[in-house]
Design an enzyme around this catalytic site. Structure first.
Site, PDB file in Angstrom:
ATOM      1  CE1 TYR A  24      -2.396   4.334  -0.730  1.00  0.00           C
ATOM      2  CE2 TYR A  24      -3.386   2.436  -0.025  1.00  0.00           C
ATOM      3  CZ  TYR A  24      -3.457   3.716  -0.139  1.00  0.00           C
ATOM      4  OH  TYR A  24      -4.462   4.529   0.370  1.00  0.00           O
ATOM      5  N   GLY A  25       1.684   3.653   0.757  1.00  0.00           N
ATOM      6  CA  GLY A  25       1.893   4.956   0.713  1.00  0.00           C
ATOM      7  C   GLY A  25       2.918   5.527   1.853  1.00  0.00           C
ATOM      8  CB  THR A  26       2.576   8.088   4.450  1.00  0.00           C
ATOM      9  OG1 THR A  26       1.263   7.681   5.315  1.00  0.00           O
ATOM     10  CG2 THR A  26       2.169   9.104   3.467  1.00  0.00           C
ATOM     11  CG  LEU A  27       1.112   3.131   7.153  1.00  0.00           C
ATOM     12  CD1 LEU A  27       0.135   2.471   7.177  1.00  0.00           C
ATOM     13  CD2 LEU A  27       1.793   3.273   8.819  1.00  0.00           C
ATOM     14  CD  GLU A  99      -4.095   4.410   6.699  1.00  0.00           C
ATOM     15  OE1 GLU A  99      -4.432   5.766   6.193  1.00  0.00           O
ATOM     16  OE2 GLU A  99      -2.859   4.238   6.518  1.00  0.00           O
TER      17      GLU A  99
END
Length: 190
Positions: A24-27, A99
């Site tokens: 849901y983010g920086t990946l 993570e």
């Protein structure tokens, strides 16, 4: 003959051990940590499965340095949109490392998703829902992060939310990730 069945077993095992991971983010594509996902895709350790949305509402907030966090508080926040990847065990251990799952940064736990194009028809939606893994903010700071964000969240980590994101190597190195979070949650809101 024995050689052929062995190859089949390997394929079966590889399929079984693939973990579906919700990013849901920086990946996600177009964000700073997607280079890791691209490496995993190139090495055959990950494949893109599509754009999905959480079945339930969850708070998606930013912490220090505009780092995104999903809070494991189903029913609060909004339905979150992200990308789904099938990841090999080797790929999963690289994601866990990024993570910080062994260091109390994020925890990997199940989440229910719906395929983005799931229409209003509940039958169709139900058929397209699946349970996958997601990286949530660690319990040790989750509640404080929610309060610090004034219990406001967004439905997707977009360029707007990512504006001001600071890459790991560009952050003060004498502080740990958890130090950064502690400072953030104890500082006044903007």
């Amino acid at each position: 003959m024995g050689h052929e069945s062995n190859a089949t077993e390997t394929i079966t095992t590889a399929t079984k051990t693939t973990t579906l991971v919700f990013s849901y983010g920086t990946l996600k594509r177009g964000f700073s940590n997607h280079v890791l996902m691209q490496d995993l895709i190139r090495s055959g350790d990950a494949s893109f499965k599509g754009v999905y949305q959480t079945l339930d509402k969850y708070p998606l907030v930013c912490g220090p340095y505009r780092v995104p966090f999903l809070l494991n508080k189903p029913g609060s926040g909004q339905r979150v949109t992200g990308e789904l990847y099938a990841v090999s065990p080797r790929g999963l251990s690289r994601l866990d490392e990024l993570e910080g799952t062994s260091r109390g940064h994020y925890v990997r736990q199940p989440i229910r998703l719906l395929k983005e194009e799931g229409g209003d028809d509940l039958e169709t939606e139900h058929a397209l829902s699946c349970v996958v893994e997601a990286y949530y903010a660690h319990k040790s700071y989750e509640e404080e992060l929610w309060e610090r964000n004034r219990r406001r969240s967004f439905g997707a980590y977009t360029e707007k939310e990512a504006r001001g994101y600071v890459k790991r190597n560009d952050r003060p190195q004498h502080l740990s990730f958890l130090d950064h979070i502690r400072i953030f949650v104890s500082s006044p809101c903007d």
